[in-house]
Design a protein around this motif. Structure first.
Motif: not given
Length: 534
Positions: A206-212, A390-397
């Motif tokens: 999640n964090l890696v994705a959101n930096v990019l 929706a996206g790879p930065n969205v939390m698990v829950g």
């Protein structure tokens, strides 16, 4: 913007997807570090001017990982980090993650009771803090059953291990293995769209994705100097400032709190180039006479987030910073946090817009009453509806809260933001209202339910409701509607003092109105809309 080959209601980012490596946050940020970047300045302590290079930062991160691993902490453990913005925050945060630990960041303004609640809820085994916050840290740790030996005070305090003592052991960084897509990196606490604060489960991916994703629209460079006054314990400061700057080898200048004179000194003296702010700081830059007396010509970008930022304020800031691109973005803790940004090169997008979807994200706008998709406009602006992303930065829950997770995350991965938006034909989004109850005070989240629960513990309060009311300096302030108990002569000052004694300053009730009854639905839910209309 829409995908006609699949669901026509799906809105896609105008930017191509970016590749997201399957690595830990440490490997993403520090493994590629080499060459001239090693001797670049990574972090400057704003008050003292002391500098840390990227070489020293990486060495500190590795040493801290070794120190905590030697204490038996690693994959599966949670450690709380309770500190304002100081250089050691960066090294401790990444050192803990390097050891496989999950970090729950605690608001530096939290009271002892609030610290204790978060420690218990997150299952933290240890707490890292600084001496100015020790009173609240000790009270919270004691309430959560964490002993003095497991309360690390970075700058040292009697009866507690210091960072220096931990590092004196000289333990090497451990070998750890985990799946970045599922292993939790951080557990910030958020009220989500409603209710009490909840642990937001964010993975390394999640964090890696959101930096990019964020970098695609706000490309930083190794020459950028960024004053870090937005707190690292808040997801905006954590991802966009701290991790974004480290990724691009920029320089962070840490400030433990916002003081306008000190902030302006740092911007001028360090020739700061990129300002990440919340609207109250933007307001000070636009309106305060002190800002007009400083040389701010080095600033090339001002980016506002964490709360609404209207077009008029954006224009006033732009007038004060004529060489800067003034823009805003949108996000929430549950999205790590960024989902929308005005791309730095899109000068055609209104500064009143929260921007366009970042890469790798999709969105839907739905009628909040029926769930039906809102048609996308061929021209002009759409009808309003709730934003889902929706996206790879969205939390698990949410941690240990399946009901809230189900209410917030759809089975297909779309997250309910609780915000009412419109979108124009070019894909620029505008926030026009919100379903969620959350109050945003100077960028901080205040959960009405938390203040209501506290008010109801007062023996002279029969019922209470809290809403946010607009405030030109803070964005919103909490206002309490209070029903006195029979025979009570309770005053507004009494109510405000009662709350102020038990909460962090940003949660204080700033206005009180006494009412005969709190309006509620047949199901007993507070009708905040009626209170707002008053």
């Amino acid at each position: 913007m829409s995908d006609s080959s699949a669901d026509a209601s799906v809105i896609r980012s105008p930017h191509p997807d970016v590749e997201i490596p399957d690595v830990s946050l440490y490997d993403f940020l520090f493994a590629p570090l080499a060459g001239a970047d090693l001797d670049r300045v990574a972090v400057v302590d704003g008050p003292s001017g002391e500098q840390t290079t990227y070489r020293a930062l990486r060495d500190q991160v590795d040493a801290i990982a070794g120190a905590f691993a030697a204490r038996g902490l690693g994959v599966g453990d949670v450690v709380a980090l309770h500190s304002p913005n100081v250089p050691a925050f960066v090294s401790v945060f990444h050192g803990l993650l390097r050891a496989g630990v999950t970090v729950t960041t605690v608001n530096a303004l939290a009271t002892g009771a609030e610290v204790g609640k978060q420690l218990r809820a997150s299952g933290a085994r240890a707490l890292v803090t600084v001496s100015p916050l020790l009173a609240a840290a000790e009270a919270g740790a004691d309430a959560a059953g964490i002993g003095p030996h497991d309360v690390v005070v970075l700058d040292g305090a009697d009866g507690h291990p210091s960072l220096g003592e931990l590092l004196a052991g000289g333990h090497p960084a451990p070998d750890v293995a985990f799946d970045p897509a599922t292993h939790l990196a951080v557990l910030p606490y958020s009220s989500g769209t409603t209710g009490l604060p909840k642990g937001v489960m964010l993975t390394h991916r999640n964090l890696v994705a959101n930096v990019l994703q964020t970098e695609a629209y706000i490309p930083l460079t190794p020459d950028d100097v960024i004053p870090a006054v937005l707190p690292f314990f808040h997801i905006y400061g954590m991802t966009v400032l701290m991790n974004g700057a480290v990724y691009q080898r920029s320089t962070l200048v840490t400030l433990p709190r916002f003081d306008l004179a000190e902030y302006l000194r740092v911007v001028e003296q360090h020739r700061s180039t990129v300002l990440f702010v919340a609207p109250p700081i933007a307001l000070a830059l636009a309106k305060h006479p002190a800002a007009a007396q400083r040389d701010l010509s080095s600033v090339r970008i001002l980016m506002s987030g964490a709360a609404p930022f209207d077009e008029h304020l954006a224009g006033a800031v732009a007038a004060r910073l004529p060489g800067a691109r003034v823009m805003q973005g949108y996000g929430m803790s549950e999205m790590s946090p960024v989902s929308h940004v005005i791309p730095v090169d899109r000068t055609d997008v209104s500064s009143g817009s929260v921007g366009m979807l970042v890469p790798n994200m999709t969105a839907k706008i739905v009628d909040p009453a029926t769930g039906a998709p809102v048609p996308l406009p061929a021209e002009g602006v759409s009808a309003p509806g709730e934003l889902l992303c929706a996206g790879p930065n969205v939390m698990v829950g949410y941690l240990a809260d399946e009901a809230s997770t189900r209410d917030t995350l759809e089975p297909d991965g779309y997250l309910h933001t609780g915000d009412i938006v419109t979108v124009d034909a070019d894909g620029a989004f505008f926030v026009v209202d919100r379903l969620k109850e959350l109050i945003k005070h100077k960028g901080y989240q205040v959960a009405p339910a938390e203040l209501e629960a506290l008010l109801l513990t007062h023996p002279e309060i029969a019922d209470a409701a809290v809403i946010g009311v607009p405030d030109p300096e803070s964005g919103e302030v909490p206002k309490a509607f209070v029903v006195r108990a029979d025979g009570s002569a309770l005053t507004a000052d009494d109510v405000q003092s009662f709350v102020a004694e038990q909460v962090a300053p940003y949660k204080k009730v700033r206005a009180v109105e006494f009412v005969d009854a709190v309006p509620k639905s047949a199901a007993g839910k507070i009708l905040r809309k009626e209170l707002r209309q008053r």
